[in-house]
Scaffold this active site. Structure first.
Site, PDB file in Angstrom:
ATOM      1  N   SER A 118       0.755  -1.165  -0.104  1.00 55.49           N
ATOM      2  CA  SER A 118      -0.013   0.080  -0.080  1.00 55.49           C
ATOM      3  C   SER A 118       0.954   1.336   0.045  1.00 55.49           C
ATOM      4  O   SER A 118       0.240   2.254   0.055  1.00 55.49           O
ATOM      5  CB  SER A 118      -0.781  -0.326   1.274  1.00 55.49           C
ATOM      6  OG  SER A 118      -0.285  -0.232   2.489  1.00 55.49           O
ATOM      7  N   HIS A 139      -2.968  -2.879  -5.519  1.00 55.90           N
ATOM      8  CA  HIS A 139      -3.129  -2.468  -4.125  1.00 55.90           C
ATOM      9  C   HIS A 139      -4.773  -2.526  -4.184  1.00 55.90           C
ATOM     10  O   HIS A 139      -5.589  -1.590  -4.461  1.00 55.90           O
ATOM     11  CB  HIS A 139      -2.755  -1.080  -3.886  1.00 55.90           C
ATOM     12  CG  HIS A 139      -3.319  -0.663  -2.458  1.00 55.90           C
ATOM     13  ND1 HIS A 139      -3.391   0.821  -2.320  1.00 55.90           N
ATOM     14  CD2 HIS A 139      -3.330  -1.081  -1.333  1.00 55.90           C
ATOM     15  CE1 HIS A 139      -3.646   0.806  -0.972  1.00 55.90           C
ATOM     16  NE2 HIS A 139      -3.567  -0.259  -0.371  1.00 55.90           N
ATOM     17  N   GLU A 151      -6.110  -0.030  -6.949  1.00 47.58           N
ATOM     18  CA  GLU A 151      -5.087   0.763  -7.479  1.00 47.58           C
ATOM     19  C   GLU A 151      -3.949   0.086  -8.021  1.00 47.58           C
ATOM     20  O   GLU A 151      -3.350  -0.710  -7.544  1.00 47.58           O
ATOM     21  CB  GLU A 151      -4.478   1.687  -6.146  1.00 47.58           C
ATOM     22  CG  GLU A 151      -3.763   3.045  -6.535  1.00 47.58           C
ATOM     23  CD  GLU A 151      -3.287   3.407  -5.167  1.00 47.58           C
ATOM     24  OE1 GLU A 151      -3.156   4.599  -5.197  1.00 47.58           O
ATOM     25  OE2 GLU A 151      -3.120   2.982  -4.140  1.00 47.58           O
ATOM     26  N   ASN A 189      -2.813   6.057  -0.272  1.00 46.58           N
ATOM     27  CA  ASN A 189      -2.225   6.381   1.188  1.00 46.58           C
ATOM     28  C   ASN A 189      -1.553   7.630   1.234  1.00 46.58           C
ATOM     29  O   ASN A 189      -1.062   8.291   2.320  1.00 46.58           O
ATOM     30  CB  ASN A 189      -1.410   5.482   1.520  1.00 46.58           C
ATOM     31  CG  ASN A 189      -2.338   4.103   2.221  1.00 46.58           C
ATOM     32  OD1 ASN A 189      -3.279   4.201   2.828  1.00 46.58           O
ATOM     33  ND2 ASN A 189      -1.792   2.891   1.991  1.00 46.58           N
TER      34      ASN A 189
END
Length: 295
Positions: A118, A139, A151, A189
């Site tokens: 991540s 991800h 992702e 993130n």
């Protein structure tokens, strides 16, 4: 694309295995711990049972999904013959490097290697592989069976062919694939973790309490879950690890992890998985355990 190997049978790994198997692929689920694999299969079965009870899937699909998953404790046995390998191990660069080095020896030259990281650089991970053009980030969001987004992270050497195949694979899983470029934290993130970090800072400086902060973000910003509660569900150790990746990657003080976050991780207050974080989950766990005795 018929066979997928998933390395790591924790929360993310078992969710990824579940989704691949439910959509007709043979899944080789790998973990060094037999107990973790048993827990993973129990979790997948329980989640599928809930889907059957809600009418989301049929009992026949439940059975086929479980049958599609084979477990392994040996990495070589698990990845041999796989068309696509996705690593979902702990968010630790050294561990991921070790795994990807081994994949060089165990897999065919045209096998695609993906990481569910991540935050860690796909380009750095790909440096361990003879053919870095076949390494990509995939991800998934937690909980994997429910969250619609994947992702897709393109490393500096990832080929367009591999991107196209991975996007198609995500679509086969009924997910929405969004392709982004490699950078610490990627998009999800890079935005989410500094927000959580700032919420912790707001708590530490006594601007608002846990309930107040989360309520403001839920009702004022229409977030389904407040940032402190979300941090508990992600795991405070994971949040800290990602903030460290951001800080190390950008060398910018705005990404420095909050001292309260660091302290809570040191004290073992990791959120839901430890029973205590910004909220107390111990009583809930006790009640859940008692309830199961009557089911």
């Amino acid at each position: 694309m018929k066979t997928v190997a998933v390395i790591g049978a924790g929360t993310m790994g078992n969710g990824i295995a579940h989704v691949f198997a439910q959509h007709g692929l043979v899944v080789k689920l790998i973990d060094v711990s037999e107990k973790t694999l048993d827990n993973a299969m129990n979790t997948i079965a329980n989640n599928l049972n809930r889907m059957v009870s809600k009418g989301t899937i049929t009992p026949d699909l439940f059975a086929k999904t479980i049958t599609n998953i084979i477990t392994y404790t040996d990495l070589k046995d698990g990845v041999t013959g796989a068309d696509f390998v996705i690593e979902a191990a702990t968010e630790n660069l050294d561990l991921k490097r070790t795994i990807f080095k081994q994949l060089n020896d165990f897999c065919a030259h045209n096998t695609i290697f993906a990481s569910n990281t991540s935050s860690i650089s796909i380009t750095e991970i790909a440096n361990e592989v003879v053919h870095p053009e076949r390494v990509i980030g995939m991800h998934f969001m937690n909980p994997v069976p429910l969250m619609p987004l994947v992702e897709i992270i393109k490393g500096k050497k990832t080929s367009e062919e591999v991107v196209t195949i991975t996007v198609a694979l995500a679509k086969k899983l009924s997910k929405t694939a969004v392709v982004v470029h490699d950078a610490p934290g990627f998009v999800a993130n890079r935005i989410l973790m500094p927000m959580i970090n700032e919420a912790i800072e707001t708590l530490q400086t006594n601007i608002g309490g846990v309930i107040e902060i989360d309520t403001i973000m839920k009702l004022g910003m229409n977030h389904p879950m407040g940032p402190l509660q979300l941090a508990d569900h992600i795991g405070l150790d994971v949040c800290l690890s990602i903030m460290n990746v951001l800080y190390d990657g950008f060398k910018n003080p705005k990404y420095a992890p909050n001292s309260l976050l660091i302290q809570m991780v040191k004290e073992g207050k990791l959120g839901v998985k430890s029973g205590e974080g910004f909220y107390d989950y111990k009583e809930h766990k006790k009640a859940e355990k008692v309830a199961k005795q009557f089911v």
